[in-house]
Design an enzyme around this catalytic site. Structure first.
Site, PDB file in Angstrom:
ATOM      1  N   LYS A  14      10.217   6.533   7.604  1.00  0.00           N
ATOM      2  CA  LYS A  14      11.512   5.965   8.003  1.00  0.00           C
ATOM      3  C   LYS A  14      12.687   6.649   7.324  1.00  0.00           C
ATOM      4  CE  LYS A  14       9.013   3.708   5.073  1.00  0.00           C
ATOM      5  NZ  LYS A  14       8.149   2.591   4.827  1.00  0.00           N
ATOM      6  N   GLU A  17       6.550   4.768  15.559  1.00  0.00           N
ATOM      7  CA  GLU A  17       6.357   3.310  15.548  1.00  0.00           C
ATOM      8  C   GLU A  17       6.103   2.763  14.144  1.00  0.00           C
ATOM      9  OE1 GLU A  17       6.713  -0.025  16.458  1.00  0.00           O
ATOM     10  OE2 GLU A  17       6.272   0.789  18.421  1.00  0.00           O
ATOM     11  N   LYS A  19      15.037   1.282   7.900  1.00  0.00           N
ATOM     12  CA  LYS A  19      14.416   0.684   9.089  1.00  0.00           C
ATOM     13  C   LYS A  19      15.473   0.020   9.981  1.00  0.00           C
ATOM     14  CE  LYS A  19      10.114  -0.135   6.559  1.00  0.00           C
ATOM     15  NZ  LYS A  19       9.479  -1.028   5.588  1.00  0.00           N
TER      16      LYS A  19
HETATM   17  P1  NDP Z   1       0.904   8.066  -0.317  1.00  0.00           P
HETATM   18  O1  NDP Z   1       1.646   8.489  -1.531  1.00  0.00           O
HETATM   19  O2  NDP Z   1      -0.209   7.125  -0.448  1.00  0.00           O
HETATM   20  O3  NDP Z   1       0.371   9.369   0.439  1.00  0.00           O
HETATM   21  C1  NDP Z   1       1.086  10.563   0.515  1.00  0.00           C
HETATM   22  C2  NDP Z   1       0.105  11.681   0.822  1.00  0.00           C
HETATM   23  O4  NDP Z   1       0.807  12.905   0.980  1.00  0.00           O
HETATM   24  C3  NDP Z   1      -0.935  11.890  -0.275  1.00  0.00           C
HETATM   25  O5  NDP Z   1      -2.202  12.126   0.292  1.00  0.00           O
HETATM   26  C4  NDP Z   1      -0.437  13.155  -0.999  1.00  0.00           C
HETATM   27  O6  NDP Z   1      -1.497  13.920  -1.540  1.00  0.00           O
HETATM   28  C5  NDP Z   1       0.193  13.895   0.160  1.00  0.00           C
HETATM   29  N1  NDP Z   1       1.213  14.828  -0.302  1.00  0.00           N
HETATM   30  C6  NDP Z   1       2.359  14.528  -0.964  1.00  0.00           C
HETATM   31  N2  NDP Z   1       3.043  15.658  -1.240  1.00  0.00           N
HETATM   32  C7  NDP Z   1       2.307  16.682  -0.754  1.00  0.00           C
HETATM   33  C8  NDP Z   1       2.448  18.080  -0.757  1.00  0.00           C
HETATM   34  N3  NDP Z   1       3.502  18.682  -1.325  1.00  0.00           N
HETATM   35  N4  NDP Z   1       1.497  18.835  -0.164  1.00  0.00           N
HETATM   36  C9  NDP Z   1       0.418  18.264   0.393  1.00  0.00           C
HETATM   37  N5  NDP Z   1       0.217  16.925   0.426  1.00  0.00           N
HETATM   38  C10 NDP Z   1       1.155  16.146  -0.142  1.00  0.00           C
HETATM   39  O7  NDP Z   1       2.010   7.502   0.692  1.00  0.00           O
HETATM   40  P2  NDP Z   1       1.802   6.460   1.869  1.00  0.00           P
HETATM   41  O8  NDP Z   1       0.590   6.771   2.632  1.00  0.00           O
HETATM   42  O9  NDP Z   1       1.997   5.081   1.335  1.00  0.00           O
HETATM   43  O10 NDP Z   1       3.115   6.751   2.747  1.00  0.00           O
HETATM   44  C11 NDP Z   1       3.180   7.853   3.618  1.00  0.00           C
HETATM   45  C12 NDP Z   1       4.382   7.662   4.541  1.00  0.00           C
HETATM   46  O11 NDP Z   1       4.192   6.489   5.301  1.00  0.00           O
HETATM   47  C13 NDP Z   1       5.728   7.486   3.825  1.00  0.00           C
HETATM   48  O12 NDP Z   1       6.724   8.081   4.607  1.00  0.00           O
HETATM   49  C14 NDP Z   1       5.907   5.977   3.801  1.00  0.00           C
HETATM   50  O13 NDP Z   1       7.265   5.592   3.738  1.00  0.00           O
HETATM   51  C15 NDP Z   1       5.309   5.597   5.127  1.00  0.00           C
HETATM   52  N6  NDP Z   1       4.839   4.238   5.252  1.00  0.00           N
HETATM   53  C16 NDP Z   1       4.017   3.705   4.297  1.00  0.00           C
HETATM   54  C17 NDP Z   1       3.502   2.434   4.447  1.00  0.00           C
HETATM   55  C18 NDP Z   1       2.585   1.826   3.440  1.00  0.00           C
HETATM   56  O14 NDP Z   1       2.212   0.653   3.605  1.00  0.00           O
HETATM   57  N7  NDP Z   1       2.194   2.528   2.400  1.00  0.00           N
HETATM   58  C19 NDP Z   1       3.839   1.625   5.635  1.00  0.00           C
HETATM   59  C20 NDP Z   1       4.713   2.286   6.588  1.00  0.00           C
HETATM   60  C21 NDP Z   1       5.176   3.546   6.375  1.00  0.00           C
HETATM   61  P3  NDP Z   1      -2.409  13.337  -2.755  1.00  0.00           P
HETATM   62  O15 NDP Z   1      -3.128  12.160  -2.174  1.00  0.00           O
HETATM   63  O16 NDP Z   1      -3.363  14.455  -3.085  1.00  0.00           O
HETATM   64  O17 NDP Z   1      -1.461  12.958  -3.839  1.00  0.00           O
HETATM   65  N1  HSE Z   2       7.215   0.183   1.286  1.00  0.00           N
HETATM   66  C1  HSE Z   2       7.267  -0.286   2.620  1.00  0.00           C
HETATM   67  C2  HSE Z   2       7.257  -1.808   2.611  1.00  0.00           C
HETATM   68  C3  HSE Z   2       6.102   0.221   3.398  1.00  0.00           C
HETATM   69  O1  HSE Z   2       6.888  -2.397   1.580  1.00  0.00           O
HETATM   70  O2  HSE Z   2       7.634  -2.417   3.604  1.00  0.00           O
HETATM   71  C4  HSE Z   2       6.153  -0.134   4.860  1.00  0.00           C
HETATM   72  O3  HSE Z   2       7.205   0.500   5.499  1.00  0.00           O
END
Ligand code: NDP
Ligand code: HSE
Length: 441
Positions: A105, A129, A205
């Site tokens: 977002k 989404e 958002k």
């Molecule tokens: P995480 O931190 O759990 O995951 C991020 C991933 O990206 C990790 O696997 C990390 O690798 C990888 N990564 C980060 N930097 C690099 C890089 N330079 N090169 C290669 N890989 C990289 O984040 P989330 O999954 O929680 O969030 C991801 C996205 O989704 C964000 O934009 C967040 O705002 C969005 N989002 C998250 C929600 C949630 O509930 N968590 C809900 C809705 C949206 P490694 O694992 O090795 O560190």
């Molecule tokens: N950090 C965000 C939240 C993840 O707590 O709502 C979902 O967008």
């Protein structure tokens, strides 16, 4: 037909959840999409890290660009987060004619206008989404399901972490910092959790929802933003005594003078459904002129709840791969050349009700001074509680807590009134102000 090959950037909470959902539900997803979907190439920072998903059949790299440049990959799913690398990879994927799915977002709110223009010029899809309200299909509901309506307003609990913290503080008396650590452990919080608790994530958002609801460009910087860090257990208790719950809301409203976009803690009557949305759950109320109020409820964060939205977007892209590119649903619901430049209202011009809390010296005339200041600005009081100081305090230390609920007033007048009240000798410390919405019409 050959399965569609997908490249995944990020194997964290949402990336891992996406692999798991796509694997577990592969047969059903193929029936829905009309083709198999296979993640063939993925990037993460640390390839030795334990994952919530199995990655045995996926080619892994630490370099996201290798995934984007992989000629076999048709869809790039960006789940890295942040704005710099994510933007670079998304723009690169678009330039290479690849479709993009993202949950980011911050990226869409800040750079969506530029990204969508590039995608439109290149004839590829950018689906997002999961960027709003986690697993709730709210983008699709507003962009497609409510397309026949003039949307009048929307209001939502759109940050799972913030709602989880407020709920745990209220129900268990937990401490703010402890609950935040728990939200991080559960994978709800952003990489920088100040985005959650200071309202920035909700503002990202809200700017996306407002664009889709009203046909305006994305304007994140114009969202008035307040977080939950100043809400105390005391405020939560006083609000309950008055029949309200405090929720952190994102509100976008069409008014004759422009559009309100604001994110702040809000008192809501406790009988409203949305006042009872607890924990990590999100809910968005949307009021259309034809349909009336509608409400969408579901998990706002977490691995598989968010993956549900990511996978639905991947399926949409796969279905559209063979469809007429001219007949896609526009990114912001309205045709790009038909976005309107209706102004966003400055916060000073927003009209709402207020909860005010102040500490007043326990002496005659104080209440009269406060009501005079409010009265001079036509601010009328809906309810009031006065908590007398404990007898153990000396006369100088004795302050009473005064809580007031007001009827509707323009924010600028309230700002002036608060400044004058705070300047009274008898008022100790700042006045706490929480906005209040009845969400009934
Ligand atoms: P995480 O931190 O759990 O995951 C991020 C991933 O990206 C990790 O696997 C990390 O690798 C990888 N990564 C980060 N930097 C690099 C890089 N330079 N090169 C290669 N890989 C990289 O984040 P989330 O999954 O929680 O969030 C991801 C996205 O989704 C964000 O934009 C967040 O705002 C969005 N989002 C998250 C929600 C949630 O509930 N968590 C809900 C809705 C949206 P490694 O694992 O090795 O560190
Ligand atoms: N950090 C965000 C939240 C993840 O707590 O709502 C979902 O967008």
């Amino acid at each position: 037909m050959e399965p569609v090959k997908v490249g995944l950037l990020g194997l964290g909470t949402v990336g891992g959840g996406t692999v798991n959902v796509l694997t577990r539900n592969a047969a059903e997803i193929t029936r829905r999409a009309g083709r198999g979907i296979e993640i063939t190439h993925a990037a993460a920072r640390d390839l030795k890290k334990a994952r919530i998903c199995k990655t045995g059949n996926i080619k892994l790299t630490t370099d996201p660009q290798q995934v984007v440049d992989d000629p076999e990959v048709q869809i790039i799913v960006e789940l890295i987060g942040g704005e710099t690398l994510a933007k670079e990879m998304v723009m690169r994927a678009i330039a290479k004619g690849k479709h993009v799915v993202t949950a980011n977002k911050a990226l869409i709110a800040n750079y969506g206008n530029e990204i969508f223009a590039a995608a439109q010029a290149r004839g590829v899809m950018v689906a997002f989404e999961a960027a709003v309200a986690g697993g709730i299909p709210i983008i699709k509901a507003v962009r497609e399901g409510l397309a026949g309506n003039n949307i009048e307003w929307l209001a939502g609990i759109i940050n799972g972490t913030g709602n989880f913290i407020l709920t745990e503080m209220r129900d268990k008396g937990s401490n703010f910092a402890d609950v935040l650590v728990e939200a991080q452990r559960l994978g709800y919080a952003e990489a920088d959790p100040t985005f959650d608790v200071e309202g920035i994530d909700a503002a990202h958002k809200l700017s996306i929802l407002a664009a889709i609801a009203f046909g305006i460009p994305l304007q994140f910087k114009k969202v008035y933003t307040e977080g939950i860090t100043k809400i105390t257990r005391e405020d939560v208790n006083y609000a309950e005594q008055l029949g309200y719950r405090i929720k952190h809301l994102g509100i976008a409203k069409r008014t004759p003078n422009g559009i309100e976009m604001r994110v702040h803690p809000t008192l809501i009557p406790e009988r409203r459904l949305i006042a009872n949305v607890d924990g990590v759950m999100n809910a968005v109320l949307v009021k259309g002129d034809a349909v009336g109020p509608t409400m969408y409820y579901g998990a706002g964060a977490g691995a598989e709840a968010t993956a549900s939205a990511v996978v639905a977007d991947i399926i949409d892209v796969v279905r559209m791969l063979t469809a007429d590119p001219e007949n896609r649903v526009p990114h912001l619901a309205f045709q790009a050349d038909a976005l309107s430049n209706v102004p966003i209202l400055p916060m000073e011009e927003v009209i709402t009700c207020y909860y005010l809390k102040m500490q007043a010296a326990d002496k005659p005339g104080v209440l009269a001074d406060i009501t005079r200041i409010l009265g001079e600005r036509n601010i009328s009081i809906e309810a009031m509680i006065q908590k007398e100081p404990a007898e153990s305090f000396s006369n100088e230390e004795r302050t009473a807590t005064i809580i007031m609920l007001t009827h509707k007033v323009i924010e600028g007048s309230m700002n002036q009134a608060i400044r004058e009240i705070e300047a009274l000798d008898a008022i100790k410390g700042p006045v706490t102000r929480i906005r209040m919405e009845h969400l009934s019409r």
